[in-house]
Design a protein around this motif. Structure first.
Motif, PDB file in Angstrom:
ATOM      1  N   ASN A  15       0.851  -1.187   0.000  1.00 52.79           N
ATOM      2  CA  ASN A  15       0.000   0.000   0.000  1.00 52.79           C
ATOM      3  C   ASN A  15       0.886   1.235   0.000  1.00 52.79           C
ATOM      4  OD1 ASN A  15      -2.635  -1.265   0.321  1.00 52.79           O
ATOM      5  ND2 ASN A  15      -1.710  -2.062   2.186  1.00 52.79           N
ATOM      6  N   ARG A  16       0.504   2.202  -0.812  1.00 55.85           N
ATOM      7  CA  ARG A  16       1.402   3.320  -1.034  1.00 55.85           C
ATOM      8  C   ARG A  16       0.972   4.598  -0.315  1.00 55.85           C
ATOM      9  NH1 ARG A  16       0.617   0.943  -5.949  1.00 55.85           N
ATOM     10  NH2 ARG A  16      -0.915   2.494  -6.548  1.00 55.85           N
ATOM     11  N   HIS A  17      -0.195   4.629   0.245  1.00 51.58           N
ATOM     12  CA  HIS A  17      -0.686   5.881   0.819  1.00 51.58           C
ATOM     13  C   HIS A  17      -0.831   5.742   2.329  1.00 51.58           C
ATOM     14  CE1 HIS A  17      -1.321   7.163  -3.263  1.00 51.58           C
ATOM     15  NE2 HIS A  17      -1.963   6.037  -3.483  1.00 51.58           N
ATOM     16  N   TYR A 151      -0.783   3.483   5.965  1.00 48.31           N
ATOM     17  CA  TYR A 151      -1.341   2.412   5.153  1.00 48.31           C
ATOM     18  C   TYR A 151      -0.286   1.435   4.649  1.00 48.31           C
ATOM     19  CZ  TYR A 151      -5.875   4.742   5.137  1.00 48.31           C
ATOM     20  OH  TYR A 151      -7.069   5.292   5.496  1.00 48.31           O
ATOM     21  N   GLN A 152       0.968   1.880   4.549  1.00 46.45           N
ATOM     22  CA  GLN A 152       1.976   0.967   4.046  1.00 46.45           C
ATOM     23  C   GLN A 152       2.314  -0.141   5.039  1.00 46.45           C
ATOM     24  OE1 GLN A 152       2.530   4.251   4.557  1.00 46.45           O
ATOM     25  NE2 GLN A 152       4.569   4.675   5.381  1.00 46.45           N
ATOM     26  N   ILE A 153       1.829  -0.023   6.272  1.00 48.36           N
ATOM     27  CA  ILE A 153       2.063  -1.099   7.233  1.00 48.36           C
ATOM     28  C   ILE A 153       0.780  -1.895   7.506  1.00 48.36           C
ATOM     29  CG2 ILE A 153       3.961   0.175   8.315  1.00 48.36           C
ATOM     30  CD1 ILE A 153       2.079   0.607  10.753  1.00 48.36           C
ATOM     31  N   THR A 158      -1.731  -5.938  10.619  1.00 50.51           N
ATOM     32  CA  THR A 158      -2.789  -6.944  10.729  1.00 50.51           C
ATOM     33  C   THR A 158      -2.224  -8.252  11.260  1.00 50.51           C
ATOM     34  OG1 THR A 158      -3.999  -5.933   8.883  1.00 50.51           O
ATOM     35  CG2 THR A 158      -4.573  -8.202   9.462  1.00 50.51           C
ATOM     36  N   PHE A 159      -1.055  -8.643  10.754  1.00 55.57           N
ATOM     37  CA  PHE A 159      -0.380  -9.863  11.226  1.00 55.57           C
ATOM     38  C   PHE A 159      -0.151  -9.786  12.735  1.00 55.57           C
ATOM     39  CE2 PHE A 159       3.322 -12.303  12.374  1.00 55.57           C
ATOM     40  CZ  PHE A 159       3.266 -13.453  11.605  1.00 55.57           C
ATOM     41  N   LYS A 160       0.428  -8.673  13.197  1.00 56.59           N
ATOM     42  CA  LYS A 160       0.744  -8.551  14.623  1.00 56.59           C
ATOM     43  C   LYS A 160      -0.513  -8.471  15.473  1.00 56.59           C
ATOM     44  CE  LYS A 160       3.810  -6.155  17.831  1.00 56.59           C
ATOM     45  NZ  LYS A 160       4.940  -5.214  17.981  1.00 56.59           N
ATOM     46  N   PHE A 175      -8.305   1.806   7.131  1.00 61.02           N
ATOM     47  CA  PHE A 175      -7.433   1.253   6.092  1.00 61.02           C
ATOM     48  C   PHE A 175      -7.676   1.989   4.780  1.00 61.02           C
ATOM     49  CE2 PHE A 175      -7.618  -2.943   8.488  1.00 61.02           C
ATOM     50  CZ  PHE A 175      -6.279  -2.932   8.851  1.00 61.02           C
ATOM     51  N   GLN A 176      -6.708   1.862   3.869  1.00 59.19           N
ATOM     52  CA  GLN A 176      -6.941   2.281   2.495  1.00 59.19           C
ATOM     53  C   GLN A 176      -8.135   1.485   1.974  1.00 59.19           C
ATOM     54  OE1 GLN A 176      -3.481   2.100  -0.017  1.00 59.19           O
ATOM     55  NE2 GLN A 176      -4.696   1.777  -1.869  1.00 59.19           N
TER      56      GLN A 176
END
Length: 370
Positions: A15-17, A151-153, A158-160, A175-176
């Protein structure tokens, strides 16, 4: 530990934004600032602070969205709320009114100081602010999580979050829009893919509201969505390495029939190697049956040979995994020294780092394939 098979892995698009609701501004400087990339100061909570293009900062200015986040969080007076990116505290002040305690992670020391000052000024002593990166810092035990995060994370966060223990009651996250749509996608929808299926093993996800780019200042290039995540109780029990290997084949090209996906040379060769490994562990000789025949037999037992992954629900995927395993076909290597009957590794330790990566975009659009 067991090795994850590299079934048709693709480099996932990040995700870029980074619209940061609640006004979370990172420290100034960096590449963008050095290049003159800092935006004009934006006033938040009485402060004039420059946004930083390096972090893609877009500040939530719509109080109606904050109302919806608080309502969806359903905070109880005894709750601890974990907030990511409090900024100057527009959402934080509402959370402090409803919760027993709010623990916030803020990477920008200026924002951390401001939100502390604002809470004290309002007579609130139930706020704890930790100046840390949310992906690296130690998380508290909490009941509710609210996050307006970069958003790039999205995927690593979500994993964590889903691996966090003890389990929380709910999370309300920004989220984006594109990522959120893949997260909540249902069977048959074009966004339905590995992200939606894998997430549904742990939680139920629903849309709270859509957030237009005009709700931020400066406006980002994309729209956003707030979603609510509620953990499954009890959680679904599955060997996650086995499950992940199956999903990587099925959704490698989700518009292909499963017959086509399972009959590629690379997939059949890997399944053959797995089969021989498991036979060796059991002290049995491999059956004199071609792997393609065994794979098609398993698909046929569930009536899925001519089906496509985008049309298959969670329960049917479980049935398919069972049919493969019954025939000695597995999707993860056995660890050295492993024995038949050893308990499978479960939980966070069994998950690949890209288990929640948004890679569905690699197969967007296009026609159905045989």
């Amino acid at each position: 530990r067991s090795q994850q098979y590299a079934f048709l892995d693709k480099t996932s698009r990040q995700n870029r934004h980074n619209p940061l609701g609640g006004g979370s501004i990172r420290a100034p400087g960096g590449a963008a600032a050095a290049a003159g990339g800092a935006a004009a100061p934006v006033s938040l909570g009485g402060m004039g602070l420059p946004t930083n293009k390096k972090h893609g900062q877009h500040l939530l200015k719509n109080p109606g969205i904050i109302d919806k986040i608080v309502a969806a969080s359903d905070i109880k007076p005894s709750d601890t709320v974990f907030e990511i990116g409090p900024g100057t505290g527009n959402l934080t002040m509402r959370l402090l009114e409803a919760a027993k305690r709010v623990v916030a992670h803020e990477i920008d020391p200026r924002m951390a100081a401001e939100v502390r000052k604002r809470a004290v000024g309002a007579g609130r002593n139930n706020l704890e602010v930790q100046e840390t990166d949310v992906l690296r810092g130690k998380w508290p035990v909490f009941d509710v999580c609210t996050a307006n995060l970069p958003y790039q994370i999205s995927s690593p966060f979500t994993f964590k979050l889903l691996a966090h223990r003890p389990m929380f009651r709910c999370a309300v996250l920004m989220f984006q829009k594109e990522f959120a749509e893949r997260l909540i996608a249902k069977v048959g929808e074009k966004q339905y893919g590995r992200l939606a299926v894998n997430t549904s093993l742990f939680v139920k996800v629903s849309c709270v509201c859509k957030v237009s780019r005009g709700s931020f200042t400066p406006p980002p290039e994309v729209d956003s969505m707030v979603v609510k995540i509620v953990p499954r109780d009890p959680p679904i029990e599955v060997d996650f390495r086995e499950w992940d290997g199956l999903m990587r084949i099925c959704f490698g090209r989700k518009r292909k029939t499963l017959r086509s996906s399972f009959c590629t040379k690379d997939t059949l060769r890997t399944l053959e190697e797995n089969y021989k490994t498991w036979c060796a562990l059991k002290g049995e000789k491999p059956a004199k049956v071609a792997m393609k025949e065994l794979a098609l037999e398993a698909l046929g037992a569930v009536g899925l040979a001519e089906q496509r992954a985008i049309k298959i629900d969670l329960d049917t995927f479980f049935r398919l995994l069972l049919e493969f395993n019954r025939r000695g076909i597995h999707f993860s290597n056995a660890a050295p020294g492993a024995k038949v009957g050893d308990k499978a590794e479960v939980g966070a330790a069994a998950l690949a780092e890209d288990f929640f990566v948004d890679d569905g975009a690699d197969d967007d659009g296009g026609e159905m394939e045989d």
